[in-house]
Design a protein around this motif. Structure first.
Motif, mmCIF file in Angstrom:
data_model
loop_
_atom_site.group_PDB
_atom_site.id
_atom_site.type_symbol
_atom_site.label_atom_id
_atom_site.label_comp_id
_atom_site.label_asym_id
_atom_site.label_seq_id
_atom_site.Cartn_x
_atom_site.Cartn_y
_atom_site.Cartn_z
ATOM 1 N N VAL A 85 -4.757 -3.759 -3.712
ATOM 2 C CA VAL A 85 -4.808 -3.696 -2.243
ATOM 3 C C VAL A 85 -6.228 -3.428 -1.771
ATOM 4 O O VAL A 85 -6.724 -4.058 -0.825
ATOM 5 C CB VAL A 85 -3.838 -2.614 -1.724
ATOM 6 C CG1 VAL A 85 -3.940 -2.500 -0.206
ATOM 7 C CG2 VAL A 85 -2.411 -2.943 -2.128
ATOM 8 N N LEU A 86 -6.923 -2.504 -2.435
ATOM 9 C CA LEU A 86 -8.275 -2.142 -2.005
ATOM 10 C C LEU A 86 -9.292 -3.238 -2.290
ATOM 11 O O LEU A 86 -10.401 -3.209 -1.748
ATOM 12 C CB LEU A 86 -8.713 -0.856 -2.702
ATOM 13 C CG LEU A 86 -7.913 0.401 -2.378
ATOM 14 C CD1 LEU A 86 -8.451 1.594 -3.145
ATOM 15 C CD2 LEU A 86 -7.918 0.686 -0.889
ATOM 16 N N SER A 87 -8.936 -4.198 -3.135
ATOM 17 C CA SER A 87 -9.865 -5.305 -3.404
ATOM 18 C C SER A 87 -9.995 -6.250 -2.235
ATOM 19 O O SER A 87 -10.909 -7.075 -2.206
ATOM 20 C CB SER A 87 -9.403 -6.076 -4.648
ATOM 21 O OG SER A 87 -8.122 -6.644 -4.429
ATOM 22 N N LEU A 120 -1.766 -0.966 -8.739
ATOM 23 C CA LEU A 120 -1.329 -1.658 -7.523
ATOM 24 C C LEU A 120 -2.216 -1.295 -6.343
ATOM 25 O O LEU A 120 -2.511 -2.145 -5.476
ATOM 26 C CB LEU A 120 0.127 -1.290 -7.224
ATOM 27 C CG LEU A 120 0.813 -2.033 -6.064
ATOM 28 C CD1 LEU A 120 0.828 -3.530 -6.322
ATOM 29 C CD2 LEU A 120 2.219 -1.517 -5.854
ATOM 30 N N LEU A 121 -2.681 -0.059 -6.298
ATOM 31 C CA LEU A 121 -3.587 0.350 -5.223
ATOM 32 C C LEU A 121 -4.921 -0.379 -5.315
ATOM 33 O O LEU A 121 -5.520 -0.739 -4.289
ATOM 34 C CB LEU A 121 -3.800 1.864 -5.286
ATOM 35 C CG LEU A 121 -4.723 2.478 -4.232
ATOM 36 C CD1 LEU A 121 -4.194 2.226 -2.834
ATOM 37 C CD2 LEU A 121 -4.890 3.976 -4.475
ATOM 38 N N LEU A 165 0.829 -1.206 0.000
ATOM 39 C CA LEU A 165 0.000 0.000 0.000
ATOM 40 C C LEU A 165 0.866 1.260 0.000
ATOM 41 O O LEU A 165 0.588 2.218 -0.737
ATOM 42 C CB LEU A 165 -0.929 -0.017 1.217
ATOM 43 C CG LEU A 165 -1.875 1.169 1.380
ATOM 44 C CD1 LEU A 165 -2.794 1.295 0.181
ATOM 45 C CD2 LEU A 165 -2.687 1.028 2.665
ATOM 46 N N ALA A 166 1.901 1.274 0.834
ATOM 47 C CA ALA A 166 2.785 2.451 0.870
ATOM 48 C C ALA A 166 3.496 2.644 -0.465
ATOM 49 O O ALA A 166 3.660 3.775 -0.940
ATOM 50 C CB ALA A 166 3.805 2.282 1.996
ATOM 51 N N GLN A 167 3.905 1.554 -1.090
ATOM 52 C CA GLN A 167 4.578 1.660 -2.390
ATOM 53 C C GLN A 167 3.642 2.224 -3.449
ATOM 54 O O GLN A 167 4.022 3.080 -4.259
ATOM 55 C CB GLN A 167 5.095 0.290 -2.812
ATOM 56 C CG GLN A 167 5.851 0.287 -4.133
ATOM 57 C CD GLN A 167 6.343 -1.092 -4.506
ATOM 58 O OE1 GLN A 167 6.151 -2.031 -3.751
ATOM 59 N NE2 GLN A 167 6.961 -1.199 -5.660
ATOM 60 N N SER A 168 2.390 1.770 -3.460
ATOM 61 C CA SER A 168 1.436 2.265 -4.461
ATOM 62 C C SER A 168 1.103 3.736 -4.246
ATOM 63 O O SER A 168 0.919 4.490 -5.206
ATOM 64 C CB SER A 168 0.157 1.426 -4.405
ATOM 65 O OG SER A 168 -0.478 1.561 -3.144
#
Length: 674
Positions: free
Chosen positions: A466-468, A462-463, A451-454
């Protein structure tokens, strides 16, 4: 703005000065700087009160060469600031406490216009600094929740207002009526720019949207759509010799140029390298022309000075077009504005910026050269820099713990130190595991790193991965380990996605919940929070409005269910208390069974019961009555065959025989008969 230190910044109409609103410690600061050092130097700085938080600023040019700056505040008032005297001239107050979002000085009405978060528009007389009139936009515009931007144009010889919410509305000032509605943006509008040489055209852009729309006032349609590579922050339009240029600052801090945007003949097709989204395809299919930028300008440090991603991409915070030049501004040392001028058209009328360009800017030497440069005192031993300021709340007592540990180490003996060095390895492993668990190294089920990388790289794909995730435990652990600064960025990304697709609220509500719970204190301390989260607030308000109706419906359904259960309970109690009163389809009659046993009636023969009487019982009674009648008849016949006795003879017989004797005589007769 893209830079966290800058709230907003704008050039004056003469392209001589730049006014900026900056965050300085716990207050907001207004700075005005000259673009060219050769001009009369004007470098002023004014600190506002802690209660005054700036949302926007606008230049006011009237009364000759005198210029003022209107500062719109979150508390519902407007400060009129004079750069020449470095002082607040007046304060315009409203009856509402809603945040003022925009201020516009109209050359058509010679008055000032402001709009607030509640949907109200105010007209001000800037000679007396008094309120002229108030318009409530929601009275004649149903879907307008708040007015984000406002401007004025001349339509059919009369001044009209251009009001921007999510759509754009043309309002007649004299009659206070809605004239036309223009198709707007999905996000709140952040710029309305009328075209100077053509009163039938104006441009709009929206927060978090890559599209800039060119409208026709008379037709109320979109003529051209300009598609940038990233969401638009600010726009500027320049004109010279029937040529024009549209300059845009995107969310990444880069400058994008569209050559000749007002001419339909010279519109070029979209570049093949630029991906076209579904929205742009829909616009093309609908007959609206779309264009991509011809050039992108990026500011960067020289390759030898690049030490961080910020050095590779300097953030541009303001733009303007002065005749044949594009002037851009960026911050150095987080509080000093520097300028760069680029020619967009040459002497022959050809466009000079037709391809992407990177401008290398070395880090300037900010040492003090004179006593009054940038407001610093040469006698000071060290200059204060906003860029290197570290603010703490005074709760950090780590140095005290370190001093205590050093004192304990001094008191330890050599044997204690050897025992620590040669201690049990198991205890060391256990302590290592506990340390890792405290640091979160051994904690599983988190997506914090991804999450921090996205968020840092602005990687939307990429975000989305994570949100899925919808596991509440994983979401809670991920948000708990996330950096608070990235939590603010994540909240903005969630707000954008919910505003674009409200159906995704059920999927993203867990992320919103834990961000508010875990990082709510940090988020609430941010400046201009109401503006940043206005879109999310409007969506949450709409969803909250349906809660009373749903609760009312739930109460009605609950009441119906309880009534149904109560009826069932009452019926079951009645059946349990009075089982004999229940009517049966089969009725048992004892006389019928007796008659079948005696052979009087056959099995299965119907026996009618009329008027509550049994035919079989009645027939038996009639047979008995007939038998009695026959016996009486026989007695009568016997009496008719015997001689008739007189009354004296009967009396004599009764006197001679008793009841016993008659009985004996009857017995003798029976014996003789045998």
């Amino acid at each position: 703005m893209s830079s966290s230190a800058v709230i907003c910044s704008k050039f004056d109409p003469s392209r001589t000065y730049l006014a900026s609103a900056l965050v300085a410690l716990d207050t907001h600061q207004i700075k005005v700087q000259s673009i060219n050092a050769s001009q009369s130097s004007l470098n002023t700085s004014f600190d506002l009160d802690k209660s005054c938080k700036v949302t926007n600023l606008s230049w006011i040019s009237y009364a000759g060469e005198q210029q003022f700056i209107a500062l719109t505040l979150t508390k519902g008032s407007i400060l009129v600031y004079s750069p020449a005297t470095n002082d607040i001239v007046a304060e315009l107050t409203t009856s509402n406490n809603a945040a003022i979002l925009d201020f516009h000085y109209s050359l058509h009405t010679q008055t000032g216009w402001s709009c607030d978060l509640g949907g109200s528009v105010y007209e001000w007389d800037l000679n007396t600094f008094k309120l002229v009139q108030t318009l409530k936009i929601t009275d004649f515009i149903e879907n307008a929740e708040s007015v984000n931007r406002i401007s004025t144009i001349a339509y059919k010889g009369q001044p009209h207002l251009l009001v921007g919410s999510h759509s754009i509305y043309l309002v007649n000032i004299a009659s206070k009526e809605l004239v036309k509605t223009y198709p707007g943006h999905i996000q709140p509008i952040n710029a309305i720019l009328p075209v100077v040489n053509d009163s039938d055209l104006f441009l709009t852009s929206a927060k978090g949207d890559r599209f800039i729309n060119l409208y026709s006032v008379e037709r109320a349609t979109t003529k051209t759509v300009f598609v940038s590579q990233a969401p638009v922050v600010d726009v500027a339009l320049g004109l010279k010799d029937n040529k024009s240029v549209l300059v845009v600052i995107d969310e990444n801090g880069n400058v994008e140029l569209f050559n000749n945007p007002l001419s339909a003949e010279s519109q070029q097709p979209s570049q093949p390298s630029t991906p076209v989204s579904k929205k742009s395809k829909r616009r093309q299919q609908a007959g609206v022309q779309s264009r991509s930028p011809q050039s992108t300008i990026r500011l960067s440090r020289p390759e030898t000075e690049i030490k961080s991603p910020q050095d590779a991409n300097l953030i541009v915070n303001s733009i303007t077009i002065d005749n044949d030049s594009v002037v851009v501004s960026w911050l150095e040392n987080s509080n000093l504005s520097f300028f760069e001028s680029l020619h967009w058209i040459d002497e022959t009328g050809n466009f000079t910026l037709n391809s992407d360009k990177v401008i290398r800017k070395s880090k300037p030497d900010l040492r003090v050269t004179n006593h009054s440069a940038y407001g610093h005192d040469i006698a000071a031993p060290q200059l204060y820099s906003e860029g290197h300021a570290i603010i703490s709340d005074g709760a950090n007592v780590r140095h005290l713990d370190q001093d205590d540990e050093e004192d304990e180490e001094e008191l330890e003996t050599l044997a204690d130190k050897l025992e620590k060095l040669t201690g049990d390895q198991k205890s060391q492993k256990v302590s290592a595991k506990t340390t890792k668990s405290k640091l979160g190294g051994e904690k599983t089920g988190t997506l914090t790193i991804i999450l921090a990388q996205s968020l840092r790289n602005n990687d939307h794909s990429l975000l989305e991965t994570v949100l899925s995730n919808r596991d509440p435990t994983v979401i809670q652990n991920t948000i708990a380990k996330l950096d608070p600064s990235l939590a603010v960025v994540l909240l903005d990304r969630l707000s954008e996605r919910i505003q674009r697709q409200t159906s995704r609220f059920d999927q993203l509500n867990y992320w919103l919940k834990w961000i508010v719970i875990i990082h709510g204190a940090v988020i609430s301390s941010l400046p201009n929070l109401s503006i940043k989260l206005s879109g999310l607030h409007s969506i949450l308000i709409k969803k909250a409005d349906t809660l009373p109706r749903l609760l009312e419906l739930q109460g009605r359904l609950k009441m119906l269910y309880e009534q149904n259960d109560l009826k069932k309970e009452i019926l079951s109690e009645e059946l349990h208390d009075d089982p004999e009163e229940v009517d049966s389809d089969i009725e048992y009659i004892e006389e019928i069974d007796d008659a079948e046993a005696l052979g009087i009636i056959e099995n299965g023969e119907d026996v009618e019961i009329m008027d509550g009487h049994d035919d079989y019982v009645d027939s038996d009674e009639e047979s008995e009555v007939s038998a009695d009648e026959e016996e009486e008849d026989d007695d009568d016949e016997e009496e008719d065959g015997a001689p008739v006795k007189s009354a004296l003879d009967l009396e004599a017989d009764e006197e001679n025989y008793s009841d016993v004797e008659i009985e004996v005589n009857n017995d003798d007769r029976m014996d003789e008969d045998e």
